[in-house]
Design an enzyme around this catalytic site. Structure first.
Site, PDB file in Angstrom:
ATOM      1  N   GLY A 208       5.505  -6.581  11.861  1.00 32.96           N
ATOM      2  CA  GLY A 208       5.433  -5.462  10.915  1.00 32.96           C
ATOM      3  C   GLY A 208       4.464  -5.747   9.797  1.00 32.96           C
ATOM      4  CG  ASN A 209       2.501  -2.949   7.884  1.00 32.81           C
ATOM      5  OD1 ASN A 209       2.902  -2.280   6.942  1.00 32.81           O
ATOM      6  ND2 ASN A 209       2.244  -2.425   9.087  1.00 32.81           N
ATOM      7  NE  ARG A 210       4.097  -8.064   1.050  1.00 29.41           N
ATOM      8  CZ  ARG A 210       3.386  -8.506   0.028  1.00 29.41           C
ATOM      9  NH1 ARG A 210       2.281  -9.188   0.244  1.00 29.41           N
ATOM     10  NH2 ARG A 210       3.761  -8.273  -1.209  1.00 29.41           N
ATOM     11  CB  SER A 211       3.066  -0.170   4.475  1.00 30.67           C
ATOM     12  OG  SER A 211       3.083   1.145   3.962  1.00 30.67           O
TER      13      SER A 211
END
Ligand code: CTP
Length: 400
Positions: A208-211
């Site tokens: 995933g990512n931190r958005s």
């Protein structure tokens, strides 16, 4: 400075109790609120409650304090009128200019922006009479927030719930901040993608990512406040649904692509604020990947995800459709931004410099918006909604 003057009209629906929360939000954030309930609204919440919470007198008819000509003055002096909940009957009266009590008189004398937050049973909302009344009100410049979907009075569920008071408040705040410029996205359909995609490795793990999704949600909320029909394609942000927005939930980049392409078919503008994973694991393990004693873990092989922004820009669903991309850059922001704008083929690219306090998870943002026409619009450090409004200003200009 004078406090902004808000008229909170309350018509006779069970959701009237939720207007107390809306009222509290207005008063606590420095607004002077005059509550004008209808007589039916008082069956649900009494005048004493409205008066105590607002600190102002409350009347439903034009016959109280006649020497002050309240049926004209309250509307004339208002900076914003919001009717929440707005019943089917109230929408009909407003659309046809009836004036048989204080609230309907106020709606005729107000020259400020007017927001309606309807709440009723699905059948009443969908009835052609109501839909025509809503279209009439919108054509005249009022913001009519789409009802939420969910549990209604009794055992029914469907479209017709009053949106969360916090979300109605956000719509009002944005409408107030923009003054009487009117709903300049009225009649437009816009698509916003938000959040960060998750690419599963096995049933319990993902890449995933931190958005946080906050910028995309701010874009959706501000577009709704400016009158647009909004489809928000949301990848995992766990934020409350903005009022009046159709939310489509997705997980992976492939799902996000499908949802965006579908919604973009009749859209006037598409804003890709989502952080889409460029890669996904080549293989998905149907069972949880276990550690094996004495063995190093297997490497994760990645494959490319489709570039949705480039795809929708190259193959526009409609002529004149405006497409906006986002880019997070750590250095050489302008050169990298220009190159990315050209590579993706979109009309506008919002370039964020990634760093402390900026972008991920924060309430604030700072950006440079690059146009394919060579324009550069710097947006100073401020709330994500201010950036969102600048994006819509630029989109509106391009829509013509
Ligand atoms: N985007 C997309 N599909 C992808 C990846 C990104 O639509 N598979 C969109 C994002 O929603 C965003 C923009 O493209 O609007 C930014 O993409 P970014 O990941 O920064 O661009 P890349 O081309 O991957 O550039 P970089 O070389 O920085 O990775």
């Amino acid at each position: 400075m004078d406090k902004p003057r808000v008229v909170l009209g309350v018509s006779g629906g069970i959701a009237a109790y939720k207007a107390c929360e809306l009222l509290r939000r207005f008063t606590e954030s420095g607004h002077d609120v005059r509550v004008v309930p209808t007589a039916s609204a008082l069956h649900f919440v009494g005048a004493a409650t409205w008066s105590a919470l607002s600190g102002n007198p409350v009347a439903t008819e034009v016959w109280a304090d006649v020497h002050e000509v309240p049926h004209v003055r309250i509307g004339q002096r208002a900076d914003l009128v919001v009717v929440a909940p707005a019943t089917a009957d109230m929408l009909a009266k407003a659309a046809h200019g009836l004036a048989d009590d204080l609230l309907t008189n106020t709606l005729l004398t107000a020259r400020c922006p007017v927001v309606f937050a309807p709440a009723m049973h699905t059948e009443m909302w969908e009835h052609p009479a109501t839909q025509e009344n809503v279209a009439t009100l919108r054509r005249r410049g009022a913001v009519v927030v789409e009802p939420a979907v969910g549990r209604l009075t009794g055992v029914d569920t469907g479209k017709g719930r009053l949106p969360d008071p916090a979300e109605i408040f956000e719509v009002c705040r944005r409408v107030l901040a923009r003054g009487v410029t009117g709903p300049d996205l009225d009649g437009r359909h816009v698509v916003v993608s938000a959040g960060g995609t998750r690419e599963p490795l096995d049933p319990v793990r993902f890449l995933g990512n931190r958005s946080s999704g906050k910028q995309g949600y701010a874009l959706a909320r501000t577009a709704a406040a400016r009158g647009a029909r909004v489809t928000l394609v949301s990848a995992n942000p766990g934020l409350p649904d903005p009022a009046g927005v159709d939310v489509v939930r997705v997980g992976t980049a492939v799902q996000l692509r499908e949802a965006v392409l579908k919604a973009a078919a009749d859209a006037d503008a598409v804003v890709m604020a989502a952080a889409v994973a460029d890669f996904r694991p080549a293989a998905y393990a149907a069972g949880k990947i276990k550690k094996k004693d004495g063995h190093e873990p297997d490497p994760i092989v990645l494959v490319r995800n489709p570039d949705i922004l480039a795809e929708i820009s190259a193959d526009r669903a409609r002529p004149g459709q405006v497409i906006v991309g986002f880019a997070a850059e750590t250095d050489d922001v302008l050169a990298n931004g220009r190159a990315k704008l050209a590579r993706k083929g979109c009309d506008l690219l919002v370039v964020n410099e990634v760093g402390e306090r900026k972008t991920f998870g924060s309430e604030e943002n700072e950006a440079l918006v690059l146009g394919a026409d060579g324009s550069e619009t710097p947006v100073p450090h401020g709330p994500k909604e201010a950036l969102a409004d600048t994006v819509w200003d630029l989109v509106v200009r391009r829509l013509g």
